[in-house]
Motif scaffolding. Structure first.
Motif, mmCIF file in Angstrom:
data_model
loop_
_atom_site.group_PDB
_atom_site.id
_atom_site.type_symbol
_atom_site.label_atom_id
_atom_site.label_comp_id
_atom_site.label_asym_id
_atom_site.label_seq_id
_atom_site.Cartn_x
_atom_site.Cartn_y
_atom_site.Cartn_z
ATOM 1 N N PRO A 157 0.822 -1.207 0.000
ATOM 2 C CA PRO A 157 0.000 0.000 0.000
ATOM 3 C C PRO A 157 0.864 1.269 0.000
ATOM 4 C CG PRO A 157 -0.644 -1.488 1.776
ATOM 5 C CD PRO A 157 0.625 -2.012 1.204
ATOM 6 N N VAL A 158 0.486 2.220 -0.843
ATOM 7 C CA VAL A 158 1.149 3.529 -0.900
ATOM 8 C C VAL A 158 0.083 4.608 -0.973
ATOM 9 C CG1 VAL A 158 3.297 2.721 -1.990
ATOM 10 C CG2 VAL A 158 1.374 3.424 -3.424
ATOM 11 N N LEU A 159 0.461 5.820 -0.580
ATOM 12 C CA LEU A 159 -0.443 6.955 -0.744
ATOM 13 C C LEU A 159 -0.395 7.390 -2.197
ATOM 14 C CD1 LEU A 159 0.379 9.084 2.434
ATOM 15 C CD2 LEU A 159 -1.443 7.387 2.107
ATOM 16 N N THR A 160 -1.553 7.763 -2.731
ATOM 17 C CA THR A 160 -1.636 8.221 -4.117
ATOM 18 C C THR A 160 -2.429 9.518 -4.186
ATOM 19 O OG1 THR A 160 -3.714 7.115 -4.703
ATOM 20 C CG2 THR A 160 -1.676 5.815 -4.915
ATOM 21 N N ASN A 161 -2.277 10.205 -5.311
ATOM 22 C CA ASN A 161 -3.121 11.369 -5.548
ATOM 23 C C ASN A 161 -4.469 10.893 -6.095
ATOM 24 O OD1 ASN A 161 -2.719 10.831 -8.315
ATOM 25 N ND2 ASN A 161 -1.478 12.640 -8.672
ATOM 26 N N GLU A 162 -5.330 11.818 -6.452
ATOM 27 C CA GLU A 162 -6.677 11.448 -6.900
ATOM 28 C C GLU A 162 -6.676 10.647 -8.200
ATOM 29 O OE1 GLU A 162 -5.611 15.367 -8.689
ATOM 30 O OE2 GLU A 162 -5.497 14.570 -6.658
ATOM 31 N N LYS A 163 -5.565 10.698 -8.962
ATOM 32 C CA LYS A 163 -5.452 9.935 -10.210
ATOM 33 C C LYS A 163 -4.793 8.575 -9.992
ATOM 34 C CE LYS A 163 -5.250 14.061 -13.041
ATOM 35 N NZ LYS A 163 -4.414 14.912 -13.892
ATOM 36 N N GLY A 164 -4.452 8.260 -8.736
ATOM 37 C CA GLY A 164 -3.838 6.972 -8.432
ATOM 38 C C GLY A 164 -2.330 6.945 -8.560
ATOM 39 N N MET A 165 -1.712 8.109 -8.785
ATOM 40 C CA MET A 165 -0.258 8.163 -8.922
ATOM 41 C C MET A 165 0.399 8.200 -7.542
ATOM 42 S SD MET A 165 -0.125 7.940 -12.138
ATOM 43 C CE MET A 165 1.598 8.193 -12.511
ATOM 44 N N THR A 166 1.457 7.423 -7.390
ATOM 45 C CA THR A 166 2.168 7.302 -6.115
ATOM 46 C C THR A 166 2.674 8.653 -5.639
ATOM 47 O OG1 THR A 166 2.824 5.056 -6.690
ATOM 48 C CG2 THR A 166 4.112 6.150 -4.968
ATOM 49 N N LEU A 167 2.556 8.877 -4.335
ATOM 50 C CA LEU A 167 3.088 10.074 -3.699
ATOM 51 C C LEU A 167 4.381 9.718 -2.983
ATOM 52 C CD1 LEU A 167 -0.242 11.523 -2.304
ATOM 53 C CD2 LEU A 167 1.092 12.381 -4.247
ATOM 54 N N TYR A 168 5.273 10.689 -2.914
ATOM 55 C CA TYR A 168 6.604 10.482 -2.343
ATOM 56 C C TYR A 168 6.927 11.548 -1.303
ATOM 57 C CZ TYR A 168 7.267 7.450 -6.385
ATOM 58 O OH TYR A 168 7.130 6.451 -7.316
#
Length: 124
Positions: A33-44
């Protein structure tokens, strides 16, 4: 006020509240599991950032676009809004500013993980 008016008012309030809520989701990746933006792109997150402060500017911010917050966005749980050096607002998770990575091509990509040993996929 009748029921129809109340329903319309309630819907408008929900939409306006959503505009100021953290636009972050949890997605699946090869890292789990990773955090993503509203478009599903991984956040860093960036190791050189101090809590509540973004040091990724200029060319860094072109490669690692900040997760920008709308004017009036409000902190919510572990999500806060920080002010960048240029005065714009950015979302942070547990005090760490959040970014996407320009080389991630589709939701679930995590090509920025471990970049130069200072960039890490944000995990819930």
């Amino acid at each position: 006020m009748n029921i129809k008016s109340l329903t319309v008012l309630a819907a408008a309030l929900l939409v306006s509240a959503a505009a100021y809520a953290a636009p972050v989701k949890t997605g699946q990746s090869a890292l789990g599991p990773v955090l993503t933006n509203e478009k599903g792109m991984t956040l860093y997150t960036f190791d050189k950032d101090a809590p509540g402060t973004s040091t990724c500017v200029d060319a860094c911010a072109q490669n690692w676009p900040p997760l920008m917050a709308a004017s009036g966005a409000m902190a919510e749980g572990d999500y806060t809004v920080i002010k960048r050096a240029d005065g714009s607002m950015q979302w942070a998770y547990k005090g760490k500013p959040l970014y996407t990575w320009m080389k991630d091509a589709k939701p679930g990509d995590t090509t920025g993980e471990g970049f130069k040993d200072i960039w890490h996929a944000a995990k819930p």
